[in-house]
Write an enzyme that holds these catalytic residues in place. Structure first.
Site, PDB file in Angstrom:
ATOM      1  N   HIS A 125       0.767  -1.434  -0.090  1.00 33.81           N
ATOM      2  CA  HIS A 125       0.215  -0.125   0.050  1.00 33.81           C
ATOM      3  C   HIS A 125       0.794   1.303   0.583  1.00 33.81           C
ATOM      4  O   HIS A 125       0.451   2.498  -0.288  1.00 33.81           O
ATOM      5  CB  HIS A 125      -0.871   0.194   1.582  1.00 33.81           C
ATOM      6  CG  HIS A 125      -1.993  -1.338   1.095  1.00 33.81           C
ATOM      7  ND1 HIS A 125      -2.317  -0.942  -0.053  1.00 33.81           N
ATOM      8  CD2 HIS A 125      -2.925  -1.795   2.331  1.00 33.81           C
ATOM      9  CE1 HIS A 125      -3.790  -1.928   0.803  1.00 33.81           C
ATOM     10  NE2 HIS A 125      -3.706  -2.637   1.832  1.00 33.81           N
ATOM     11  N   ASP A 162      -2.932 -11.009  -2.102  1.00 32.73           N
ATOM     12  CA  ASP A 162      -3.849 -10.206  -1.541  1.00 32.73           C
ATOM     13  C   ASP A 162      -5.281  -9.239  -1.415  1.00 32.73           C
ATOM     14  O   ASP A 162      -5.097  -8.837  -2.522  1.00 32.73           O
ATOM     15  CB  ASP A 162      -2.822  -8.329  -0.839  1.00 32.73           C
ATOM     16  CG  ASP A 162      -3.014  -8.581   0.784  1.00 32.73           C
ATOM     17  OD1 ASP A 162      -2.559  -8.380   1.627  1.00 32.73           O
ATOM     18  OD2 ASP A 162      -4.292  -7.406   0.523  1.00 32.73           O
ATOM     19  N   HIS A 164      -6.379  -6.938  -0.694  1.00 31.86           N
ATOM     20  CA  HIS A 164      -6.204  -5.852  -0.927  1.00 31.86           C
ATOM     21  C   HIS A 164      -5.931  -5.689  -2.179  1.00 31.86           C
ATOM     22  O   HIS A 164      -4.383  -5.436  -1.959  1.00 31.86           O
ATOM     23  CB  HIS A 164      -5.983  -4.736   0.296  1.00 31.86           C
ATOM     24  CG  HIS A 164      -6.867  -5.332   1.675  1.00 31.86           C
ATOM     25  ND1 HIS A 164      -6.500  -5.972   2.082  1.00 31.86           N
ATOM     26  CD2 HIS A 164      -7.487  -4.726   2.440  1.00 31.86           C
ATOM     27  CE1 HIS A 164      -7.197  -6.172   3.479  1.00 31.86           C
ATOM     28  NE2 HIS A 164      -7.790  -4.866   3.822  1.00 31.86           N
ATOM     29  N   ASP A 246      -4.708 -12.424   2.867  1.00 31.69           N
ATOM     30  CA  ASP A 246      -6.042 -12.127   3.740  1.00 31.69           C
ATOM     31  C   ASP A 246      -6.800 -12.218   2.999  1.00 31.69           C
ATOM     32  O   ASP A 246      -8.457 -11.916   3.614  1.00 31.69           O
ATOM     33  CB  ASP A 246      -5.555 -10.658   3.868  1.00 31.69           C
ATOM     34  CG  ASP A 246      -5.239  -9.492   3.125  1.00 31.69           C
ATOM     35  OD1 ASP A 246      -4.719 -10.214   2.295  1.00 31.69           O
ATOM     36  OD2 ASP A 246      -4.992  -8.576   3.971  1.00 31.69           O
TER      37      ASP A 246
HETATM   38 ZN   LIG Z   1      -4.086  -7.187   2.741  1.00 34.70          ZN
END
Ligand SMILES: [Zn+2]
Length: 311
Positions: A125, A162, A164, A246
């Protein structure tokens, strides 16, 4: 050749406030899982400390200076509601980056067929000019740039599974024609980016959003339909994996319904791509995964496949 496991105790010195999901116990769970007898033959390597100048492959000097200056002498400070710094955070971040760069060196230098970097904080991120989403340095993107510029590779692919979207990796590789960034992620979900029409300055980005409650079958179908053909067509000289776990059904931060067997499956398929184009060279780095049992089981499944394929 075999599989390298790169980690360092400094991963434990990045401390977040009580209740924060991205916590020291994550690495403890990963380390514990990788002490099982089946992992005896990993090449265990201490993550070296990156020089701060190596982060310039992804971030401007001003960002690095600001981040380092924000590290507290004691206690914890928030860069945003999600992203915290403790006295050990800068050291941990430089070890995480150093681990990724060492993994690239080992895999490209023939010391290992593939490598897994078990460090935190995660990186995907972190944008060029902004820390966010628990992430400080954009390790996967910087590792890709390092492989291109330092090792002289022609093409590097980064695959991010991931849950996200890897907005930071996307930001840094957006206008890098020698890199392909592919991300599967839940949408809608933090950080809100990752729509299919975000394709990079050179059509070098592929975003594959998945609706909440997508299961392993849906994930596998999209990987087979979109991800694998794109990676295959790109023919990378190195495959970097942003390995977040995740998307597991037990994870508290998202709503995908994958299991450890799905992470093993996608690892197999990514190794197929690497076998076809770059002698099996895969560098995988830990991103998310916030249910400790699911994280431990998923990392074990991922690394087990890397070992089988790296032997
Ligand atoms: Zn994540």
């Amino acid at each position: 050749m075999t599989t390298a496991l790169i980690t360092h105790p400094d991963a434990l010195t990045h401390v977040t406030p009580p209740g924060h999901p991205e916590r020291v116990a994550r690495i403890e769970a990963v380390n514990e899982a990788l002490t099982a007898p089946e992992f005896t033959f990993l090449i265990r390597e201490a993550a070296p400390l990156a020089d701060a100048s190596q982060a310039l492959n992804g971030h401007p000097q001003g960002y690095i200076d600001k981040l380092r200056a924000a590290v507290p002498v004691s206690g914890e400070v928030a860069l945003d509601p999600d992203t915290w710094l403790s006295p050990g955070s800068w050291q941990a971040a430089l070890r995480g980056l150093g681990g990724c760069l060492r993994a690239v060196d080992m895999v490209l230098g023939g010391e290992a067929r593939n490598a897994f970097v078990a460090m935190r904080p995660p990186g995907h991120h972190a944008e060029a000019r902004r820390a966010m989403g628990f992430c400080l340095l954009s390790n996967a993107a910087i590792a890709a740039k390092y492989a291109l510029d330092h090792h002289g590779l022609a093409r590097v692919a980064v695959m991010d599974f991931d849950v996200h979207h890897g907005n930071g990796t996307q930001d840094i590789l957006w206008d890098e024609p020698r890199a392909l960034f592919v991300s599967t992620h839940q949408m809608p979900l933090y950080p809100g980016t990752g729509a299919p029409d975000e394709r990079g300055a050179h059509d070098n980005i592929l975003n594959v959003p998945l609706p909440p409650h997508s299961d392993g079958a849906r994930f596998r179908a999209e990987v087979e339909r979109q991800v694998l053909p794109r990676l295959d067509g790109f023919a990378p000289d190195l495959l970097i994996v942003s390995a977040g776990f995740d998307a597991h059904r037990a994870d508290p931060l998202a709503q995908l319904d994958l299991g450890a067997e799905d992470f093993a499956w996608v690892t197999e398929r990514l190794c197929d791509i690497a076998d076809a184009h770059c002698g099996g060279r895969v560098v995988s780095t830990l991103e998310g995964g916030y249910d400790l049992d699911a994280l431990a089981a998923s990392v074990a499944a991922h690394v087990k496949v890397l070992m089988e394929r790296g032997a």
